[in-house]
Design an enzyme around this catalytic site. Structure first.
Site, PDB file in Angstrom:
ATOM      1  N   HIS A  20      -1.251   6.239   6.239  1.00  0.00           N
ATOM      2  CA  HIS A  20      -2.070   5.971   7.442  1.00  0.00           C
ATOM      3  C   HIS A  20      -2.201   4.469   7.657  1.00  0.00           C
ATOM      4  O   HIS A  20      -2.087   3.972   8.776  1.00  0.00           O
ATOM      5  CB  HIS A  20      -3.458   6.588   7.291  1.00  0.00           C
ATOM      6  CG  HIS A  20      -3.435   8.056   7.069  1.00  0.00           C
ATOM      7  ND1 HIS A  20      -3.245   8.950   8.083  1.00  0.00           N
ATOM      8  CD2 HIS A  20      -3.555   8.790   5.937  1.00  0.00           C
ATOM      9  CE1 HIS A  20      -3.257  10.174   7.591  1.00  0.00           C
ATOM     10  NE2 HIS A  20      -3.444  10.104   6.295  1.00  0.00           N
ATOM     11  N   LYS A  55      -8.175   3.139  18.533  1.00  0.00           N
ATOM     12  CA  LYS A  55      -8.797   2.736  17.256  1.00  0.00           C
ATOM     13  C   LYS A  55      -8.330   1.342  16.850  1.00  0.00           C
ATOM     14  O   LYS A  55      -9.141   0.497  16.455  1.00  0.00           O
ATOM     15  CB  LYS A  55      -8.462   3.754  16.150  1.00  0.00           C
ATOM     16  CG  LYS A  55      -9.061   3.356  14.799  1.00  0.00           C
ATOM     17  CD  LYS A  55      -8.692   4.265  13.634  1.00  0.00           C
ATOM     18  CE  LYS A  55      -9.115   3.646  12.318  1.00  0.00           C
ATOM     19  NZ  LYS A  55      -8.643   4.346  11.125  1.00  0.00           N
ATOM     20  N   ASP A  92      -7.885  -4.021   1.727  1.00  0.00           N
ATOM     21  CA  ASP A  92      -8.905  -3.235   1.035  1.00  0.00           C
ATOM     22  C   ASP A  92     -10.069  -3.062   1.996  1.00  0.00           C
ATOM     23  O   ASP A  92     -10.525  -4.026   2.612  1.00  0.00           O
ATOM     24  CB  ASP A  92      -9.352  -3.894  -0.270  1.00  0.00           C
ATOM     25  CG  ASP A  92      -9.910  -2.842  -1.220  1.00  0.00           C
ATOM     26  OD1 ASP A  92      -9.252  -1.803  -1.410  1.00  0.00           O
ATOM     27  OD2 ASP A  92     -11.019  -3.024  -1.750  1.00  0.00           O
ATOM     28  N   THR A  93     -10.488  -1.818   2.136  1.00  0.00           N
ATOM     29  CA  THR A  93     -11.502  -1.484   3.136  1.00  0.00           C
ATOM     30  C   THR A  93     -12.667  -0.768   2.504  1.00  0.00           C
ATOM     31  O   THR A  93     -12.484   0.026   1.579  1.00  0.00           O
ATOM     32  CB  THR A  93     -10.876  -0.566   4.212  1.00  0.00           C
ATOM     33  OG1 THR A  93      -9.869  -1.308   4.906  1.00  0.00           O
ATOM     34  CG2 THR A  93     -11.905  -0.091   5.216  1.00  0.00           C
ATOM     35  N   ARG A 132      -9.604  -3.007  10.700  1.00  0.00           N
ATOM     36  CA  ARG A 132      -8.240  -3.409  10.291  1.00  0.00           C
ATOM     37  C   ARG A 132      -7.540  -4.133  11.435  1.00  0.00           C
ATOM     38  O   ARG A 132      -6.852  -5.126  11.231  1.00  0.00           O
ATOM     39  CB  ARG A 132      -7.441  -2.164   9.853  1.00  0.00           C
ATOM     40  CG  ARG A 132      -6.161  -2.496   9.099  1.00  0.00           C
ATOM     41  CD  ARG A 132      -5.567  -1.287   8.388  1.00  0.00           C
ATOM     42  NE  ARG A 132      -6.487  -0.741   7.430  1.00  0.00           N
ATOM     43  CZ  ARG A 132      -7.197   0.380   7.586  1.00  0.00           C
ATOM     44  NH1 ARG A 132      -7.049   1.125   8.657  1.00  0.00           N
ATOM     45  NH2 ARG A 132      -8.056   0.769   6.666  1.00  0.00           N
ATOM     46  N   TYR A 151     -12.972   8.237   6.405  1.00  0.00           N
ATOM     47  CA  TYR A 151     -14.290   8.506   6.970  1.00  0.00           C
ATOM     48  C   TYR A 151     -14.277   8.540   8.501  1.00  0.00           C
ATOM     49  O   TYR A 151     -15.336   8.620   9.126  1.00  0.00           O
ATOM     50  CB  TYR A 151     -15.279   7.431   6.497  1.00  0.00           C
ATOM     51  CG  TYR A 151     -15.530   7.421   4.996  1.00  0.00           C
ATOM     52  CD1 TYR A 151     -16.520   8.218   4.425  1.00  0.00           C
ATOM     53  CD2 TYR A 151     -14.774   6.616   4.147  1.00  0.00           C
ATOM     54  CE1 TYR A 151     -16.758   8.201   3.055  1.00  0.00           C
ATOM     55  CE2 TYR A 151     -15.003   6.593   2.773  1.00  0.00           C
ATOM     56  CZ  TYR A 151     -15.987   7.385   2.242  1.00  0.00           C
ATOM     57  OH  TYR A 151     -16.219   7.373   0.885  1.00  0.00           O
ATOM     58  N   THR A 195       0.845  -1.198   0.000  1.00  0.00           N
ATOM     59  CA  THR A 195       0.000   0.000   0.000  1.00  0.00           C
ATOM     60  C   THR A 195       0.875   1.241   0.000  1.00  0.00           C
ATOM     61  O   THR A 195       1.982   1.230   0.533  1.00  0.00           O
ATOM     62  CB  THR A 195      -0.944   0.025   1.234  1.00  0.00           C
ATOM     63  OG1 THR A 195      -1.667   1.257   1.229  1.00  0.00           O
ATOM     64  CG2 THR A 195      -0.201  -0.076   2.549  1.00  0.00           C
ATOM     65  N   ASN A 196       0.357   2.301  -0.620  1.00  0.00           N
ATOM     66  CA  ASN A 196       1.062   3.585  -0.582  1.00  0.00           C
ATOM     67  C   ASN A 196       0.420   4.521   0.440  1.00  0.00           C
ATOM     68  O   ASN A 196       0.845   5.662   0.586  1.00  0.00           O
ATOM     69  CB  ASN A 196       1.006   4.259  -1.966  1.00  0.00           C
ATOM     70  CG  ASN A 196       1.781   3.460  -2.993  1.00  0.00           C
ATOM     71  OD1 ASN A 196       2.919   3.072  -2.764  1.00  0.00           O
ATOM     72  ND2 ASN A 196       1.151   3.191  -4.134  1.00  0.00           N
ATOM     73  N   ASN A 197      -0.619   4.036   1.131  1.00  0.00           N
ATOM     74  CA  ASN A 197      -1.347   4.878   2.074  1.00  0.00           C
ATOM     75  C   ASN A 197      -0.597   4.914   3.416  1.00  0.00           C
ATOM     76  O   ASN A 197      -0.528   3.916   4.133  1.00  0.00           O
ATOM     77  CB  ASN A 197      -2.764   4.290   2.239  1.00  0.00           C
ATOM     78  CG  ASN A 197      -3.622   5.097   3.200  1.00  0.00           C
ATOM     79  OD1 ASN A 197      -3.141   5.617   4.203  1.00  0.00           O
ATOM     80  ND2 ASN A 197      -4.891   5.177   2.889  1.00  0.00           N
TER      81      ASN A 197
HETATM   82  P1  IMP Z   1      -8.967   1.554   0.306  1.00  0.00           P
HETATM   83  O1  IMP Z   1      -8.978   0.338   1.136  1.00  0.00           O
HETATM   84  O2  IMP Z   1      -7.619   2.205   0.304  1.00  0.00           O
HETATM   85  O3  IMP Z   1      -9.513   1.327  -1.075  1.00  0.00           O
HETATM   86  O4  IMP Z   1      -9.873   2.603   1.054  1.00  0.00           O
HETATM   87  C1  IMP Z   1     -11.213   2.846   0.740  1.00  0.00           C
HETATM   88  C2  IMP Z   1     -11.694   4.139   1.341  1.00  0.00           C
HETATM   89  O5  IMP Z   1     -12.038   3.901   2.689  1.00  0.00           O
HETATM   90  C3  IMP Z   1     -10.709   5.291   1.310  1.00  0.00           C
HETATM   91  O6  IMP Z   1     -11.412   6.460   1.021  1.00  0.00           O
HETATM   92  C4  IMP Z   1     -10.167   5.352   2.701  1.00  0.00           C
HETATM   93  O7  IMP Z   1      -9.892   6.624   3.080  1.00  0.00           O
HETATM   94  C5  IMP Z   1     -11.329   4.795   3.511  1.00  0.00           C
HETATM   95  N1  IMP Z   1     -10.792   4.055   4.650  1.00  0.00           N
HETATM   96  C6  IMP Z   1     -10.034   2.932   4.638  1.00  0.00           C
HETATM   97  N2  IMP Z   1      -9.720   2.568   5.900  1.00  0.00           N
HETATM   98  C7  IMP Z   1     -10.298   3.488   6.709  1.00  0.00           C
HETATM   99  C8  IMP Z   1     -10.311   3.664   8.119  1.00  0.00           C
HETATM  100  O8  IMP Z   1      -9.706   2.911   8.906  1.00  0.00           O
HETATM  101  N3  IMP Z   1     -11.014   4.717   8.564  1.00  0.00           N
HETATM  102  C9  IMP Z   1     -11.677   5.571   7.750  1.00  0.00           C
HETATM  103  N4  IMP Z   1     -11.679   5.477   6.443  1.00  0.00           N
HETATM  104  C10 IMP Z   1     -10.992   4.434   5.918  1.00  0.00           C
END
Ligand code: IMP
Length: 199
Positions: A13, A176, A71-72, A182, A155, A9-11
């Site tokens: 957070h 959290k 993936d979330t 997660r 979110y 992941t590049n995220n």
């Molecule tokens: P992805 O898993 O990176 O595709 O994230 C999907 C979306 O859900 C993105 O807009 C993230 O910012 C949001 N997201 C993923 N994990 C969390 C979390 O733990 N808290 C709030 N938003 C999240």
């Protein structure tokens, strides 16, 4: 053999949360940044499972390092589980976290308190040579009417987890991680990793 795990992941957070939760495993946790690699995976799956596996498979194929992807999605029950797998681009391509939150609050402006239930669902995929496994974590709660708090990301400011008076964005990262989607998925995945790496 060096015991390494690459976070697909590049995220930043997500990297921070995952590193904190897995910190007591005696393995080296790497990021794509550490490898100075830019690998973009197109998230075009129809489910969180498909996307998580796709990310982990492509990054493992490119690097040959066992890879972990997340993936979330945020699933709002009154909206038939939207935004779900489309959570990242709910308000469009290249939008901010705030754009997505604003769109969701607007879509829900006429939804009464008792129908504002939602859940975060995370799917974590681990891919290594001849080995694939996914684990899921869910955190239920509700969507409040306006943003609160400055921690976290995505979110978090509009999600109030069940049993708490504070949004995810008002909780510390430790708090959290204990209850989050997660955190739950990683707790299960930790057991798989311990087996795989024979820890
Ligand atoms: P992805 O898993 O990176 O595709 O994230 C999907 C979306 O859900 C993105 O807009 C993230 O910012 C949001 N997201 C993923 N994990 C969390 C979390 O733990 N808290 C709030 N938003 C999240």
């Amino acid at each position: 053999m060096k015991k390494q795990l690459l976070l697909a992941t590049n995220n930043i957070h997500k990297v921070e949360e995952i590193k904190t939760i897995l910190c007591n495993l005696p393995i080296e946790i790497l990021t794509l940044k550490d490898l100075r690699k830019e690998i973009e995976v197109v998230e075009d799956g129809e489910t969180l499972e498909e996307n998580a596996l796709k990310k982990a498979r492509e990054i493992f194929t490119a690097t040959k390092i066992p890879s972990l992807a997340d993936d979330t999605g945020l699933e709002v029950f009154a909206l038939n589980n939207a935004p779900g797998v489309y959570s990242a681009r709910y308000a469009g391509e290249n939008v901010t976290y705030q754009d997505n939150c604003s769109k969701l609050l607007n879509e829900m402006k006429n939804i009464q308190e008792e129908n504002r239930g939602a859940q975060f669902r995370a799917v974590i995929a681990f891919v290594a040579k001849d080995f694939e496994k996914t684990e899921e974590g869910i955190c239920t709660g509700k969507i409040i009417h306006s943003s609160r708090g400055a921690q976290g990301f995505g979110y978090d400011p509009i999600f109030l987890p069940d049993g708490f008076q504070h949004t995810f964005a008002e909780l510390s990262s430790e708090e959290k991680n204990i209850i989050s989607h997660r955190g739950q998925a990683l707790k299960k995945m930790k057991l798989i990793l311990e087996q795989y790496y024979q820890l």
